[in-house]
Structure formats: structure tokens, C-alpha cells
Design an enzyme around this catalytic site. Structure first.
Site, short mmCIF file in Angstrom:
data_model
loop_
_atom_site.label_atom_id
_atom_site.label_comp_id
_atom_site.label_asym_id
_atom_site.label_seq_id
_atom_site.Cartn_x
_atom_site.Cartn_y
_atom_site.Cartn_z
N GLN A 97 0.83 -1.20 0.00
CA GLN A 97 0.00 0.00 0.00
C GLN A 97 0.87 1.25 0.00
OE1 GLN A 97 -2.53 0.69 3.51
NE2 GLN A 97 -4.21 1.17 2.13
N GLU A 98 1.99 1.20 0.70
CA GLU A 98 2.91 2.34 0.72
C GLU A 98 3.45 2.62 -0.68
OE1 GLU A 98 4.17 0.93 5.18
OE2 GLU A 98 5.72 1.05 3.62
#
Length: 276
Positions: free
Chosen positions: A190-191
Site C-alpha cells: 500500500q505504501e
């Protein structure tokens, strides 16, 4: 961190920091609304979150605290504090915490600080080189819980993703330690997605890829395509038997895993990239 809102780290983690670093971590994020009228804080926070962009699936705090309109003044002040703290991020590091990833990130962060501040007593902003497990430690909503029968705490902050996205929005550089553990973490991936979506078009990125990673996987194809398009720096870590990083003293802690290592040259190259 690598970041997982439930960031595992070893006991006496403050031992990773010098006394100056530890004291500044404690003072950097004290919740305060002194520079914003309390009547306007909801509007201010709402505007900042709107600008950052709501993550797929919603903000993490919505799962436990409800929507932004449901938050009380203290909780809104907590978000404001996280935003203020992460407005000063210069570098941000993404890593998978398991199998030595946390120790690697902490060692590298320590060496990066020392290269820029050779004097152990030199002051600096605790959030400049951002690892969320450390950089949000001073926020009043960060909680620690000791796991039973093991020498590990978990750290949780309901506003961790606010800080992380804001850190990316302000950072000049972002580095990824890509390991099988990183690839196995939805939070880590997600980062990378947030980096891909950020409005911060000036941010530069580097990917340190360890040799036990499946280079032909779908996720790695996405990373290589991103790196090629954005001219990111890509380093293939050799994972030597001895690290080029300085060992960080972690007092009263056991079973640290220093599986993930960098050579002197690899450490210097990444340090030089982030230090520009």
C-alpha cells in the site's frame, strides 16, 4: 515503517537512539492546537485529509473511531499533531519488519543520522528520516502493548496512514527495502501504491532488492516498471555475511535478527542518495 499500524519492535527500542534522539522523539509530537483555533480544527483537518486523498478502503481511524465528523476535539488534535509532525519529513523508508527488516531499517536510519550529525549531541528533527514506528511514538494516541511470552511490543496509532501519506507528500526521497516479507505485507504494498499516487512529483525513489526476492513476480514487475518510468535508483543487495552498517545497541533486548545486511558500498550508496 514498512509500515504496519501494528509495528512489532524489540524491547527497549529507545536503545536504537542516542539520548538526544530519544528526547526529541518524546518532544516532537506533543499534541497541541496552539496555532489553530479549536473551532476551525475540524475544517482544517478535513481540508488536509482531502488534499492527501482518502486511501482505498478508508482511513485506518474510521475502523475504530468512526468518520471524521464523529471525532471529538482531542482526536482531531491528534490528527493535527500527526500532520504537523510529518510536515517536516525529508526521507521516508518502507520495509517489511519481519526476518531482520526492522533491525536493518533501524541500523540504516541510525547511520544516516550520524553521517549528517557526527556530533552525538547535535539536535535534529526526529521525523526527518521517517520510520512510522519511531516517528509517531510521541503522539498521544500511539499505544504500546507487550506481547505475552515474547520480548516484543506492538505499536499502534489510529492515524498512522495519515502520517505516512503526509510524509510521502512532503518527502524528497523514499527508499524501499524489498524482501519477501515486504512483498508479503499488504501494508508495505500500500505504501508503494501511495508513492505511485502522490501529488508530490518531485520525490525521488530508490529500491534496494534482496537476493531472495522472486524477481519475476507480478509485484516486482510493477516495481521495475515504476522504477524505469520514474528513473528510480535500483540496487541489488548482495546480503553479505557481515554488514557494513554500525550495530545499534539495543539494551535489555534479546533475539534480534540481523539477517538483512548491507555492504559498506551498498550502505554508502543509499546513504549518499538520501543525503543529497
Amino acid at each position: 515503517m514498512h509500515a504496519n499500524p501494528l509495528s512489532s519492535f524489540n524491547r527497549a527500542q529507545h536503545g536504537n537512539l542516542t539520548n538526544v534522539e530519544a528526547s526529541q522523539v518524546k518532544s516532537a509530537g506533543t499534541s497541541s492546537t496552539t496555532n489553530i483555533d479549536s473551532k476551525n480544527i475540524e475544517e482544517h483537518v478535513a481540508d488536509r485529509l482531502s488534499d492527501l486523498g482518502r486511501p482505498d478502503g478508508g482511513w485506518f481511524f474510521e475502523k475504530s473511531l468512526g468518520t471524521l465528523k464523529n471525532l471529538n476535539l482531542e482526536q482531531l488534535a491528534g490528527i493535527h499533531d500527526v500532520l504537523k509532525l510529518t510536515d517536516g519529513v525529508k526521507n521516508i523508508v518502507s520495509f517489511g519488519a519481519r526476518e531482520g527488516g526492522f533491525e536493518l531499517a533501524m541500523q540504516f536510519r541510525h547511520d544516516l543520522y550520524r553521517s549528517q550529525h557526527p556530533d552525538e549531541n547535535s539536535p535534529h528533527d526526529a521525523a526527518t528520516h521517517y520510520l512510522d514506528a519511531i516517528s509517531l511514538q510521541s503522539n498521544k494516541f500511539t499505544k504500546l502493548e507487550k506481547l505475552q511470552h515474547v520480548d516484543v511490543f506492538k505499536m499502534q496509532n489510529p492515524f498512522w496512514d495519515v502520517g505516512y501519506k503526509n510524509g510521502i507528500a512532503h518527502a524528497k526521497k523514499m527508499a524501499f527495502f524489498i524482501t519477501p516479507e515486504w512483498l508479503g505485507s499488504d501494508f508495505c504494498k500500500q505504501e508503494f501504491q501511495w508513492l505511485s499516487e502522490t501529488k508530490n512529483k518531485d520525490i525521488k525513489s530508490a529500491f534496494v532488492i534482496f537476493k531472495d526476492v522472486d524477481l519475476k513476480s507480478k509485484n516486482m514487475t510493477s516495481i521495475f516498471n515504476f522504477a524505469d518510468f520514474h528513473k528510480s535508483r535500483v540496487m541489488m543487495a548482495s546480503t553479505p555475511p557481515e554488514s557494513g552498517l554500525n550495530n545499534v545497541k539495543i539494551e535489555n533486548s534479546v533475539d534480534l535478527n540481523f539477517k538483512r545486511l548491507l555492504t559498506d558500498r551498498e550502505s554508502w550508496e543509499l546513504n549518499n542518495f538520501l543525503g543529497d
